[in-house]
Design a protein around this motif. Sequence first.
Motif, short mmCIF file in Angstrom:
data_model
loop_
_atom_site.label_atom_id
_atom_site.label_comp_id
_atom_site.label_asym_id
_atom_site.label_seq_id
_atom_site.Cartn_x
_atom_site.Cartn_y
_atom_site.Cartn_z
N LEU A 138 0.83 -1.21 0.00
CA LEU A 138 0.00 0.00 0.00
C LEU A 138 0.86 1.26 0.00
N LYS A 139 1.98 1.22 0.73
CA LYS A 139 2.90 2.35 0.72
C LYS A 139 3.52 2.57 -0.65
N LYS A 140 3.59 1.49 -1.42
CA LYS A 140 4.09 1.57 -2.80
C LYS A 140 2.98 1.95 -3.78
N ASN A 141 1.79 2.26 -3.21
CA ASN A 141 0.61 2.67 -3.99
C ASN A 141 0.00 1.53 -4.82
N ALA A 142 -0.07 0.34 -4.23
CA ALA A 142 -0.76 -0.77 -4.89
C ALA A 142 -2.23 -0.41 -5.06
N ASP A 143 -2.82 -0.86 -6.14
CA ASP A 143 -4.22 -0.56 -6.44
C ASP A 143 -5.12 -1.46 -5.58
N VAL A 144 -5.89 -0.84 -4.68
CA VAL A 144 -6.73 -1.61 -3.76
C VAL A 144 -8.03 -2.08 -4.40
N ASN A 145 -8.33 -1.57 -5.59
CA ASN A 145 -9.61 -1.90 -6.21
C ASN A 145 -9.51 -2.81 -7.43
N LEU A 146 -8.32 -3.36 -7.68
CA LEU A 146 -8.21 -4.35 -8.75
C LEU A 146 -8.97 -5.60 -8.34
N ARG A 147 -9.61 -6.24 -9.31
CA ARG A 147 -10.41 -7.42 -9.04
C ARG A 147 -9.78 -8.67 -9.66
N ASN A 148 -9.98 -9.80 -9.01
CA ASN A 148 -9.49 -11.04 -9.61
C ASN A 148 -10.58 -11.66 -10.47
N LYS A 149 -10.42 -12.89 -10.88
CA LYS A 149 -11.37 -13.51 -11.80
C LYS A 149 -12.72 -13.80 -11.16
N LYS A 150 -12.79 -13.71 -9.83
CA LYS A 150 -14.07 -13.84 -9.14
C LYS A 150 -14.68 -12.46 -8.86
N HIS A 151 -14.06 -11.44 -9.45
CA HIS A 151 -14.49 -10.04 -9.29
C HIS A 151 -14.37 -9.58 -7.84
N ARG A 152 -13.48 -10.19 -7.08
CA ARG A 152 -13.28 -9.79 -5.69
C ARG A 152 -12.07 -8.87 -5.57
N THR A 153 -12.18 -7.92 -4.66
CA THR A 153 -11.06 -7.03 -4.35
C THR A 153 -10.38 -7.54 -3.08
N CYS A 154 -9.31 -6.88 -2.71
CA CYS A 154 -8.60 -7.28 -1.49
C CYS A 154 -9.48 -7.13 -0.25
N LEU A 155 -10.42 -6.17 -0.27
CA LEU A 155 -11.29 -5.96 0.88
C LEU A 155 -12.21 -7.15 1.11
N HIS A 156 -12.69 -7.75 0.03
CA HIS A 156 -13.53 -8.94 0.17
C HIS A 156 -12.82 -10.02 0.99
N TYR A 157 -11.53 -10.19 0.71
CA TYR A 157 -10.77 -11.24 1.40
C TYR A 157 -10.37 -10.82 2.81
N ALA A 158 -10.09 -9.55 2.99
CA ALA A 158 -9.66 -9.08 4.30
C ALA A 158 -10.75 -9.29 5.35
N VAL A 159 -12.00 -9.03 5.01
CA VAL A 159 -13.08 -9.18 6.00
C VAL A 159 -13.40 -10.64 6.26
N ARG A 160 -13.01 -11.50 5.33
CA ARG A 160 -13.28 -12.93 5.51
C ARG A 160 -12.17 -13.62 6.28
N LYS A 161 -11.02 -12.96 6.38
CA LYS A 161 -9.86 -13.60 6.99
C LYS A 161 -9.77 -13.23 8.46
N ARG A 162 -10.00 -14.21 9.31
CA ARG A 162 -9.87 -13.96 10.75
C ARG A 162 -8.82 -14.90 11.34
N PHE A 163 -9.10 -16.19 11.30
CA PHE A 163 -8.18 -17.16 11.89
C PHE A 163 -7.89 -18.29 10.90
N THR A 164 -6.64 -18.72 10.88
CA THR A 164 -6.29 -19.90 10.11
C THR A 164 -6.65 -21.14 10.93
N PHE A 165 -6.58 -22.29 10.31
CA PHE A 165 -6.84 -23.54 11.03
C PHE A 165 -5.86 -23.70 12.19
#
Length: 239
Positions: free
Chosen positions: A108-135
């Motif tokens: 982010l400090k390097k100015n990465a684009d936070v709104n780029l989407r992958n092939k599922k049309h998800r952004t990094c925010l979609h994954y961040a809110v889903r990520k809490r604990f690993t197994f």
Amino acid sequence: MICRLGGGGQGEYVPCRELLETRSKRDSPFPWCASTLRVFSETSSNSMNQEAVPKPICQAAYNNDFSEVQLLLDKNSNYLNIQDNFGGDTPLICACKQGNNKIASYLLKKNADVNLRNKKHRTCLHYAVRKRFTFLDYVLIIILMPVLLIGYLLMISKTKQNENLVKMLLRAGADVNATDFSGSTALHYACEMRNQAVIPLLLEAHADVSVKNQNGETPLDIARRLQFSNIESMLQKTS
């Protein structure tokens, strides 16, 4: 695959396999067929293999290899927003999938684009809110919970890390109402994952509680269906 025998718009279609069988015959009317198909096959195979291999910087971000991410970006700054051929993930998306805050902050400090989407049309925010604990986190929490509340402190620490990651992305301009292939926003997923720590952050960033996904559900509908009363109360106050 079929090939056409004859020229000038005339002739019959036969399987290319039959033409391949004629490659050893001197009188074959198509001496080029076998070699052409072989080149095509090898090219397609190489292309598929290249697509199946993740970009090194994406793999490094996913594996939390901070030094490798730095090294690769120092070599080529264009890697910052490169997308993996396999799933379309960027290094930032990979870092957020794994909750690798240090790498995410660096990108982010390097100015990465936070709104780029992958092939599922998800952004990094979609994954961040889903990520809490690993197994592994869950295992450690269960094992250490009776030991001087270490498990509880670990749980609090991981929750705080996730909260900080979401804050970083929102400050960097992440679209809080971006929808993925299923029509779900980050708020939909936060409710589904019962991520109470980040829901107030999303609401403060003006997350739209009325957005319906492809199942016709709003975030409030999800909270009600899963009987998350605390989350339901938070959303009702907003709506």
